[in-house]
Structure formats: C-alpha cells, structure tokens
Design a protein around this motif. Structure first.
Motif, PDB file in Angstrom:
ATOM      1  N   HIS A 265      37.449  38.502  50.140  1.00  0.00           N
ATOM      2  CA  HIS A 265      36.922  39.145  49.204  1.00  0.00           C
ATOM      3  C   HIS A 265      35.627  39.517  49.891  1.00  0.00           C
ATOM      4  O   HIS A 265      34.840  38.506  50.011  1.00  0.00           O
TER       5      HIS A 265
ATOM      6  N   LYS B  41      42.838  45.953  48.511  1.00  0.00           N
ATOM      7  CA  LYS B  41      43.129  45.782  47.162  1.00  0.00           C
ATOM      8  C   LYS B  41      41.906  46.156  46.402  1.00  0.00           C
ATOM      9  O   LYS B  41      40.643  45.741  46.607  1.00  0.00           O
TER      10      LYS B  41
ATOM     11  N   GLU C 167      44.663  47.828  41.517  1.00  0.00           N
ATOM     12  CA  GLU C 167      44.895  46.967  40.280  1.00  0.00           C
ATOM     13  C   GLU C 167      44.299  47.290  39.009  1.00  0.00           C
ATOM     14  O   GLU C 167      43.319  47.860  38.799  1.00  0.00           O
TER      15      GLU C 167
ATOM     16  N   ASP D 162      48.441  42.169  38.337  1.00  0.00           N
ATOM     17  CA  ASP D 162      47.840  40.758  38.064  1.00  0.00           C
ATOM     18  C   ASP D 162      48.353  40.339  36.865  1.00  0.00           C
ATOM     19  O   ASP D 162      48.200  40.794  35.654  1.00  0.00           O
TER      20      ASP D 162
ATOM     21  N   ASP E  48      45.743  34.985  42.684  1.00  0.00           N
ATOM     22  CA  ASP E  48      44.467  35.147  42.209  1.00  0.00           C
ATOM     23  C   ASP E  48      44.146  34.364  41.226  1.00  0.00           C
ATOM     24  O   ASP E  48      44.395  34.600  39.889  1.00  0.00           O
TER      25      ASP E  48
HETATM   26  C1  LRH Z   1      39.511  40.763  38.311  1.00  0.00           C
HETATM   27  C2  LRH Z   1      40.479  40.132  39.589  1.00  0.00           C
HETATM   28  C3  LRH Z   1      40.500  40.868  40.763  1.00  0.00           C
HETATM   29  C4  LRH Z   1      39.505  40.459  41.780  1.00  0.00           C
HETATM   30  C5  LRH Z   1      39.036  39.235  41.115  1.00  0.00           C
HETATM   31  C6  LRH Z   1      38.680  37.908  41.725  1.00  0.00           C
HETATM   32  O1  LRH Z   1      39.729  40.120  36.943  1.00  0.00           O
HETATM   33  O2  LRH Z   1      41.498  39.946  39.145  1.00  0.00           O
HETATM   34  O3  LRH Z   1      41.869  40.892  41.445  1.00  0.00           O
HETATM   35  O4  LRH Z   1      38.815  41.007  42.534  1.00  0.00           O
HETATM   36  O5  LRH Z   1      39.634  39.193  39.830  1.00  0.00           O
END
Ligand code: LRH
Ligand code: MN
Length: 385
Positions: free
Chosen positions: A62, A134, A176, A211, A283
C-alpha cells in the motif's frame, strides 16, 4: 479427491502488508508488541504465514504506507523470504488536498495530483514486477448539492482512462467499490454496477474487485461474484468479514456460510483456474488480536471454505436442480457445507511437508518472541492517518 487436492495445493491467497501493522478505529489504535517498523519487516511476517500455510506466497503493498527508496531491492528481499510482491494499492484518501475528492475533485490541480499518484503506483509495479494495481477511491459527498454527481463520474472516467493507457504488457488494474465511508451521502464508486460499467468502457485490463465488507447489509455477494465471473470482469477479492459495516474482521469469522456460498460460485464459475486470474487477497485489520496468527487463521478460513465448495456433488446438484427438487438441491449444497474438511487439509499439509496445524506450529516456532525481542525502538508501522 485427487483433483480437489491438486486444486487446494495450487490455491494462492495474498496477504496485505497493512494487516501486520497497527490498526484501529477513530476511537483508538492499540499498539501491539513486535509490530513491524518498515516494509521489510512486514514481508518477513507475511513470509511466516506462507511458511505455515503453504498457500500465501504474495503480499499486497500500500503506497505510501510501504514507501521505500528501492522497490527492486524490496522485491529481492521478498524473494529471499520465499514470497513475492502482489497488488500495488494506491492511496488517494489521506492527503488534506483530497477532502472534497481526489480524481473527482472540482479542482483540476487536485485531480492532476491524484492521477499522478496512480501513475507512480504503476512505476512501482514496473519496479517490483507486480502485474496488478488496485484502485479504491474514498471520493464522495456528504450533503445533497455539495457537488455534481454526474460531473464527478466524468472526472473519474478521465483519470481512469489515463491510468489505463499507462498500463504495460501483462498489467491490469482492479477497481474497488464501497457503499459508504468516509463519504456519508454519495460515494463515487459505491457498488459493483458502477465499477463494472467503468471497467467495461475501459477494456480488458480493467476489472472489478469485490471487498466483502463494502456492501449494504443483506446484499447477496455471491450473486455479484457469479455475474462478474460470467462477464470475465471479476479481478479479485478483498476478503474480510463484518457484522455491521466495513469492520475488516477476519474473513469467514462473522459469516462462514456466506464465504462458502461465495467460494462455491468461484468454483462453479472457473474462478480457481489460474488463467481466470482472480486474485484472492485479504484486506483486514487485526485491531485487538495478534496479527500473524490472525492472518494464518484467515488463510485457513478461506482454505476450508474452498475445500467445502470443491466437495459439492455437482452432478447430484445439477440433477436435483433440473428436476426442480428444491429441498434435494439444497440438501446436496448443505452436505458439502456441513462436511468437516479439517482432517483433509491437515493431511494435505503433511503431504507437502508442513505441520498439520499451522496455528500450533507458528505458536511453537518462537518467531513472535523473537520479533518482540528484536523490534525495540523505531516507529511501529500503521495507517499513518
Ligand atoms: C477501503 C479498503 C481499500 C484499502 C483500504 C485499506 O475500505 O477496503 O481496499 O485501500 O481498505
Ligand atoms: Mn478493500
């Protein structure tokens, strides 16, 4: 049984670097002993999850939480640990400039800044050998009239198109969606339909990520999975579970039956076939529980749901469905769900030289005591919010 075993042996679950760092809620982030201080230590912890489960060979990063000077060196470190760098996650939700949006912001300067970050993430993919970007956007509005809903879609589409054109050979991005939070009136990518429509317009390198914590209560997520797989637009999952909202709890913890139903549609739709390219990512945030065991348990929960889904007697199910035998069909489905697959998975682990119980093996390994002793001082990793 052999092909079920072969499918389970080939299973690939990706753990998130941020699950190994401190996390919490707006009320409190509880620091835990032994937490990594940098991406190198996060990878070392992720490698423990792979070492004990055998099916977690990649780690999602990330950015900027995992910002380093030399991403190629980080990828080398991962290889030395026996893991690889997975999806690169962008972050356009933590900068003051993004209060009113990032790629959808009314101001061109802010949109440019956000899109440049997304392009930088593609550079990081090139450096780490990752093939997946992503994209999650916290973008949205809190009050009716605050901004023009349609114009924000135009701005989003413009930025996505620029990033799409930047993608190299074999690279893709996953869009997402999330119903709400941090926006509380309208989110610019709120549901699978919006994500799907943008991805269809862009082309084959753009797919949707589901998600499991991002839906309205009562949403039939396995229907969305079946539909997107049929369209070739299911790029992957961000697995977690929830009782209420985006709780980011361990996948399968809140609703193991839902996870089974989702994995059945994955199996039925060919989503476990490597060429389908579905990414099975976790996640999650381990706010109060130990992080590495939390990831090991989560990987095992997906593995158990997958094994049960593979045990569905497809012929008997198809026959009952064709005859309109409602109870018969449901019984075939529930038989698989009610099958205890833990002995099968323990056997599978032993056949590949692993301990039958990964949780016990990790606890006995002494790794936690080692990192608690070593990781003294420095800044523990977290969401940096
Ligand atoms: C947003 C989310 C997304 C990420 C973060 C850590 O809620 O699911 O995938 O970037 O959580
Ligand atoms: Mn997510």
């Amino acid at each position: 049984m052999t092909d079920i075993k072969a499918t389970l042996l080939a299973q690939h679950i990706e753990t998130p670097s941020w699950a190994y760092g401190n996390s919490g809620t707006r009320f409190k982030v509880f620091a835990q002993k032994g937490v990594p201080r940098d991406p190198y230590e996060k990878l070392a912890d992720a490698a423990q999850v792979h070492a004990h489960t055998g099916i977690a060979p990649t780690v999602a990063l990330h950015i900027p939480w995992d910002k380093v000077d030399d991403y190629a060196d980080l990828a080398r470190h991962a290889r030395e640990l026996g893991v690889g760098i997975g999806a690169i996650n962008s972050n356009v939700f933590q900068d003051d400039d993004y209060m009113l949006g990032s790629v959808t912001h009314p101001a061109k300067r802010v949109r440019r800044k956000a899109t440049d970050h997304l392009l930088e993430c593609v550079d990081i993919m090139d450096a780490t050998g990752s093939d997946t970007l992503k994209l999650w956007f916290s973008d949205g509005i809190n009050y009716p009239g605050q901004d023009d809903i349609r114009a924000r879609q135009d701005r989003l589409a413009e930025s996505l198109a620029e990033v799409y054109d930047r993608l190299g050979e074999g690279q893709r991005f996953l869009l997402e969606y999330k119903l709400f939070e941090p926006a509380f009136y309208a989110t610019d990518v709120p549901d699978w339909g919006t994500a799907y429509a943008h991805c269809v317009k862009l082309g084959p390198k753009a797919q949707v990520v589901v998600d499991t914590g991002h839906h309205a209560p009562g949403t039939n997520i396995e229907f969305i999975v079946a539909f997107l797989l049929r369209e070739g637009k299911l790029g992957g999952f961000d697995f977690n579970s929830r009782f209420y909202a985006d709780d980011d709890l361990m996948v399968g913890a809140a609703d193991p039956f839902q996870l089974f139903r989702i994995m059945y549609e994955v199996v039925r739709g060919g989503g476990l076939d490597p060429e389908t390219g579905v990414a099975f990512m976790l996640d999650q945030c381990h706010n109060i529980e130990p992080k590495i065991p939390g990831q090991i348990r989560s990987v095992m929960n997906v593995q158990e749901a997958t094994a049960k889904a593979l045990l569905v007697d497809r012929e008997a199910l198809a026959a009952a469905q064709a005859e309109g035998d409602v109870l018969g069909a449901n019984a075939v489905f529930m038989d698989a769900y009610n099958t205890d697959v833990r002995p099968l998975l323990a056997e599978l682990r032993e056949e590949r030289g692993l301990a039958p119980d990964p949780m016990a093996a990790y606890a006995k390994s002494g790794y936690f005591e080692k990192i608690v002793a070593e990781r003294v001082g420095g800044q523990q990793a977290g969401w940096g919010a």
